[in-house]
Scaffold this motif. Structure first.
Motif, PDB file in Angstrom:
ATOM      1  N   PHE A  49       0.807  -1.211   0.000  1.00  0.00           N
ATOM      2  CA  PHE A  49       0.000   0.000   0.000  1.00  0.00           C
ATOM      3  C   PHE A  49       0.848   1.272   0.000  1.00  0.00           C
ATOM      4  O   PHE A  49       0.312   2.373  -0.134  1.00  0.00           O
ATOM      5  N   GLY A  50       2.156   1.119   0.161  1.00  0.00           N
ATOM      6  CA  GLY A  50       3.024   2.293   0.134  1.00  0.00           C
ATOM      7  C   GLY A  50       2.794   3.230   1.291  1.00  0.00           C
ATOM      8  O   GLY A  50       2.903   4.457   1.149  1.00  0.00           O
ATOM      9  N   ALA A  51       2.456   2.695   2.466  1.00  0.00           N
ATOM     10  CA  ALA A  51       2.181   3.530   3.635  1.00  0.00           C
ATOM     11  C   ALA A  51       2.560   2.745   4.893  1.00  0.00           C
ATOM     12  O   ALA A  51       2.640   1.510   4.878  1.00  0.00           O
ATOM     13  N   SER A  52       2.781   3.465   5.978  1.00  0.00           N
ATOM     14  CA  SER A  52       3.222   2.845   7.230  1.00  0.00           C
ATOM     15  C   SER A  52       2.044   2.282   8.004  1.00  0.00           C
ATOM     16  O   SER A  52       0.880   2.633   7.763  1.00  0.00           O
ATOM     17  N   VAL A  53       2.349   1.423   8.978  1.00  0.00           N
ATOM     18  CA  VAL A  53       1.313   0.846   9.831  1.00  0.00           C
ATOM     19  C   VAL A  53       0.569   1.940  10.586  1.00  0.00           C
ATOM     20  O   VAL A  53      -0.636   1.838  10.843  1.00  0.00           O
ATOM     21  N   ARG A  54       1.255   3.008  10.906  1.00  0.00           N
ATOM     22  CA  ARG A  54       0.616   4.117  11.627  1.00  0.00           C
ATOM     23  C   ARG A  54      -0.501   4.740  10.799  1.00  0.00           C
ATOM     24  O   ARG A  54      -1.547   5.130  11.335  1.00  0.00           O
ATOM     25  N   ARG A  55      -0.312   4.822   9.489  1.00  0.00           N
ATOM     26  CA  ARG A  55      -1.320   5.430   8.624  1.00  0.00           C
ATOM     27  C   ARG A  55      -2.420   4.443   8.240  1.00  0.00           C
ATOM     28  O   ARG A  55      -3.558   4.837   7.968  1.00  0.00           O
ATOM     29  N   LEU A  56      -2.085   3.146   8.208  1.00  0.00           N
ATOM     30  CA  LEU A  56      -3.049   2.160   7.724  1.00  0.00           C
ATOM     31  C   LEU A  56      -3.925   1.575   8.822  1.00  0.00           C
ATOM     32  O   LEU A  56      -5.085   1.240   8.577  1.00  0.00           O
TER      33      LEU A  56
END
Length: 374
Positions: A49-56
């Motif tokens: 997804f091209g995003a960190s666990v914090r954002r997802l």
């Protein structure tokens, strides 16, 4: 004890917790609650997804997938019926967090019960286009190595007669006293010197890597300074850096040269637009990617640097050849900049990929954090 703690406890004999174990997988693993919100994801999901666990974490899956209503219907049906299913070659367009990137995945959905009895879904996403990319990359590396060997062999064969030609012109220049005739001998020497430089460029650098700690953002800012000094009015160069990236190990001068070649290539692509007073923009972006495969080696963490321009794109017939020496789409180009950049990045165990369409060309440089890491 919560669900994660129970899994970790069961794996204590291996020395790995469940989260650490799942983070080693190349398969994206997610747990969705009854509202299809992400309650767990591993590192491969971050990369997909091209995003960190914090954002997802806590985000609804349907908000991340463009036109995902039909997918949501199937997931909710599986949640209600508690019937697992598999969907092959599912085409997804990941939106908002990954700039509508198309991916092809095999999706395996398994209904589960959490420790509190709540219904949930376990999703496994195998990215098929990733395997195609790895296979294409391996073929490209093999072809480039063969091409490089041929070019270097040819360059060595050219150097010997070229040196003799230059020496003969120099001796003739010393014997000729007519200024008009000496102009001709000096043209011969100047052109021989230019060809010598071209041959040396084709041979590439034989200097061993000077390994040290490299801050990729220092590299990119140095590149920005250099291209700004060359003067390109009307071209906007913007940065989008991830400040949390660690330093990598490598040869800073060679990485600067590689990135400079790529950025100069982007500038050449948008230069006609700036001359027509049309928007001409380049974006320099840095991100981290986990569990990324380069050639035959999988790396736990790599740094990804994107150079994105809004130019007309690369002609389809050139896309598969742009990293070969002497291949260029410009009449005045030498076709060496990208070839040299790929060679320099390859010496660091990395690779360069290109994705292009009208209005956006993206060169992605992947650099492992440590030499020899796997």
């Amino acid at each position: 004890m919560n669900n994660r703690s129970r899994q970790d406890h069961a794996l204590t004999g291996t020395g790995l917790g469940a989260a650490a174990l799942l983070d080693q997988l190349a398969t994206a693993v997610l747990v969705l609650d009854g509202s299809l919100r992400i309650r767990y994801l591993n590192s491969a999901t971050e990369m997909l997804f091209g995003a960190s666990v914090r954002r997802l974490a806590g985000t609804s899956l349907t908000s991340l997938v463009l036109h995902g209503e039909s997918l949501a219907e199937r997931l909710l049906e599986a949640l209600t019926s508690e019937a697992p299913y598999t969907e092959r070659e599912l085409n997804l367009r990941l939106g908002s967090l990954n700039e509508t990137t198309p991916v092809v995945v095999d999706c395996m959905v398994t209904p589960i019960r959490l420790i509190n009895g709540a219904r949930a879904l376990l999703l496994e996403l195998h990215q098929q286009d990733r395997h195609l990319r790895i296979s294409r990359e391996e073929n490209l590396l093999t072809q480039q190595q063969a091409s490089r060997a041929v070019v270097r062999g040819l360059a060595h064969e050219i150097k010997n007669p070229l040196g003799g030609l230059r020496g003969a012109a120099q001796l003739l220049d010393a014997e000729v006293h007519d200024p008009d005739l000496r102009d001709y001998t000096r043209v011969i020497m100047a052109e021989a010197d230019r060809l010598q430089q071209l041959v040396d460029t084709l041979l590439g650098s034989n200097r061993p890597l000077r390994i040290g700690e490299v801050n990729i953002h220092e590299v990119m800012e140095r590149v920005r300074t250099l291209v700004a000094a060359e003067g390109h009015p009307g071209i906007t160069v913007r940065s989008d850096y991830d400040p949390s990236l660690p330093c990598l190990t490598g040869d800073m001068d060679q990485i600067i040269q590689a990135m400079l070649n790529i950025v100069r290539n982007a500038i050449e692509a948008v230069l006609p637009q700036s001359q027509r007073n049309q928007p001409a923009a380049i974006v320099l972006s840095t991100r981290a990617q986990r569990q990324f495969t380069i050639g035959h080696r999988r790396h736990r963490l790599v740094i990804r640097v994107d150079v994105i321009d809004n130019g007309p794109g690369i002609p389809p017939e050139l896309v598969e050849q742009i990293f070969y020496p002497m291949v260029t789409g410009r009449a005045e180009g030498t076709g060496l900049g990208l070839s040299i950049a790929q060679d320099l990045i390859g010496r660091h165990g990395g690779t360069i990929e290109c994705h292009t369409r009208p209005g956006e060309t993206r060169f992605s440089v992947f650099l492992p954090l440590q030499q020899g890491e796997s």
